[in-house]
Design an enzyme around this catalytic site. Sequence first.
Site, mmCIF file in Angstrom:
data_model
loop_
_atom_site.group_PDB
_atom_site.id
_atom_site.type_symbol
_atom_site.label_atom_id
_atom_site.label_comp_id
_atom_site.label_asym_id
_atom_site.label_seq_id
_atom_site.Cartn_x
_atom_site.Cartn_y
_atom_site.Cartn_z
ATOM 1 N N LYS A 79 -83.446 -33.473 137.150
ATOM 2 C CA LYS A 79 -82.818 -33.013 136.195
ATOM 3 C C LYS A 79 -82.366 -33.961 135.144
ATOM 4 C CE LYS A 79 -80.389 -29.020 134.669
ATOM 5 N NZ LYS A 79 -80.789 -27.729 134.949
HETATM 6 P P1 NAD Z 1 -76.055 -22.996 125.853
HETATM 7 O O1 NAD Z 1 -75.814 -24.446 125.480
HETATM 8 O O2 NAD Z 1 -77.357 -22.090 125.271
HETATM 9 O O3 NAD Z 1 -74.876 -22.211 125.815
HETATM 10 C C1 NAD Z 1 -73.617 -22.456 126.436
HETATM 11 C C2 NAD Z 1 -72.732 -21.702 125.894
HETATM 12 O O4 NAD Z 1 -71.497 -21.856 126.538
HETATM 13 C C3 NAD Z 1 -72.266 -22.105 124.384
HETATM 14 O O5 NAD Z 1 -72.336 -20.908 123.460
HETATM 15 C C4 NAD Z 1 -70.991 -22.933 124.525
HETATM 16 O O6 NAD Z 1 -70.207 -22.715 123.575
HETATM 17 C C5 NAD Z 1 -70.187 -22.101 125.663
HETATM 18 N N1 NAD Z 1 -69.175 -23.033 126.379
HETATM 19 C C6 NAD Z 1 -69.352 -24.280 126.490
HETATM 20 N N2 NAD Z 1 -68.263 -24.629 127.277
HETATM 21 C C7 NAD Z 1 -67.356 -23.406 127.270
HETATM 22 C C8 NAD Z 1 -66.358 -23.238 127.792
HETATM 23 N N3 NAD Z 1 -65.458 -24.294 128.583
HETATM 24 N N4 NAD Z 1 -65.799 -21.928 127.942
HETATM 25 C C9 NAD Z 1 -66.531 -21.162 127.426
HETATM 26 N N5 NAD Z 1 -67.692 -21.239 126.633
HETATM 27 C C10 NAD Z 1 -68.108 -22.557 126.885
HETATM 28 O O7 NAD Z 1 -76.333 -23.129 127.474
HETATM 29 P P2 NAD Z 1 -77.313 -22.441 128.521
HETATM 30 O O8 NAD Z 1 -78.537 -22.755 128.473
HETATM 31 O O9 NAD Z 1 -76.745 -20.898 128.119
HETATM 32 O O10 NAD Z 1 -76.421 -22.772 129.986
HETATM 33 C C11 NAD Z 1 -75.491 -22.262 130.479
HETATM 34 C C12 NAD Z 1 -75.622 -22.433 131.877
HETATM 35 O O11 NAD Z 1 -76.586 -22.133 132.444
HETATM 36 C C13 NAD Z 1 -75.605 -24.152 132.311
HETATM 37 O O12 NAD Z 1 -74.874 -24.281 133.631
HETATM 38 C C14 NAD Z 1 -76.930 -24.359 132.489
HETATM 39 O O13 NAD Z 1 -77.115 -25.284 133.160
HETATM 40 C C15 NAD Z 1 -77.309 -22.946 133.100
HETATM 41 N N6 NAD Z 1 -78.737 -22.557 133.005
HETATM 42 C C16 NAD Z 1 -79.379 -22.693 132.160
HETATM 43 C C17 NAD Z 1 -80.846 -22.268 132.033
HETATM 44 C C18 NAD Z 1 -81.785 -22.143 130.715
HETATM 45 O O14 NAD Z 1 -82.863 -21.567 130.807
HETATM 46 N N7 NAD Z 1 -81.077 -22.261 129.530
HETATM 47 C C19 NAD Z 1 -81.371 -22.067 133.220
HETATM 48 C C20 NAD Z 1 -80.677 -22.209 134.423
HETATM 49 C C21 NAD Z 1 -79.421 -22.532 134.275
#
Ligand code: NAD
Length: 468
Positions: free
Chosen positions: A106
Amino acid sequence: MSASTHGFLKSVDTVFDNAAKILKLPEGLANQIKLANATYTVRFGVRLRGRLFTFTGYRSVHSDHREPVKGGLRYAPYADQDEVEALAALMTYKCALMEIPFGGSKGALVIDPRDWEESELEKITRRFAQELAKRDLIHPSQNVPAPDMGSGEKEMAWIADEYRKLHPTELNSWACVTGKPVNKGGIAGRVEATGRGVQYGLREFFRHEKDLKLAKLEGNLEGKKIIIQGFGNVGYHAALFLSEEDKAIITTVIERDGVVHNENGINISLLKKHMMETGGTKGFEGYQEAGAEYLLNDCDILIPAAMEGVITKENAHEIKANLIIEAANGPITYEADKILDGKGVVIIPDMYANAGGVTVSYFEWVKNLTHIRFGRMQRREVERQNLSIIEAIETMTGKSFPSNLRNNVMQGPTELSLVRSGLDDTMRIGYKAISERFHSDANIKSFRIASMIIAIERVSESYGSLGI
Ligand code: NAD
């Protein structure tokens, strides 16, 4: 709040220790698997706005029992070594659990992307990519990043381009990173993959009567009330598919700048449009100036899809949901997990729930190595065969085939339909393995421990065959 105040790495490691104890894993082997192999910190300068800015980035390799190692690159202002190592460890366990042939890694760039123009982000990303690629921390056969929180297709395209500049004659250079746009070596269905995986995971959960009962639920997803935190890549897609395709009711979306609430169901596409146009949730019907306290409201399913450490020992007692699916990585701290287990809340753990992203990344990597779009060879041949079957049925019955079914039955597979099929299969098999293991041993008290046990067994088998 910094992730490390919640002890993200400690939470992941404690789950590991508990699972290793049940497996009676020798201490030496347990440590070999648990500890990150190496974490690289890079500090680099980029000249912007007439001065030099210094940025910090990380890439942690947790386990290279299989190569390449795989895991996202997060862009976040609070990222630190503890968080990156916890996320890298989760990648090792996730890949092992889902039978994805990668080790775990990561990375993170300590940055708030909202502070920078797109052209500035490009310069910063390209420089970061050079620093990592120089050390083989971006490499098709050694270390393959992907998008995570704060990063997406654009960043992956810049990284791929930078890698290709450094290795202009390398045949497999597109495979150095996944989550690229389709016109830059990406694969159909990758952007939506993690949210799609959450949907497929929930569907599979609802096929398991025994597990459904544990969560005091019945029937299917239709009409189930869902609270979702985080409306980014993962949260938005999960909400969209669950509401439009499974007829679940998304009552609440909790975002950084407020909450949108509607007991009859939020129109997810309209909310997305509103957020794209205005940059936030404010002004949307049902908007309230509120925050994480909405995690505690009544619902059938709670989907934390924002970030780690949001359900803690301070608020876990008040959670009303009987089913939580961890779309985000590490949203529940170890102490909160114990409290929720005690309350009988069923938790579908992150290492399974959000594995859709890495699953489709794996397909993209394979596509890049084979240099051919999935479905290209067989699509028309399958259509030709299906048409022959339709014609044979028509000849035998003397009736014409129902026109409304004809296209569906005839259609050969496209890249998108194959990606969805592969993802669905992976999520079904993964869930079955977890559920079976959970029900097979009274010492295994949660799906999280069952998942971790499967992952550890597979990683230790792999070490075993290496003679370690
Ligand atoms: P992203 O940046 O696209 O979206 C995150 C969203 O959460 C944003 O809209 C942000 O405004 C919101 N946010 C941030 N802090 C917040 C809070 N305290 N309260 C409410 N909303 C909040 O990110 P993502 O890619 O959707 O990732 C989200 C989670 O999923 C992370 O934990 C990431 O590690 C996990 N994840 C993502 C992927 C992927 O393919 N993108 C894969 C596996 C896991």
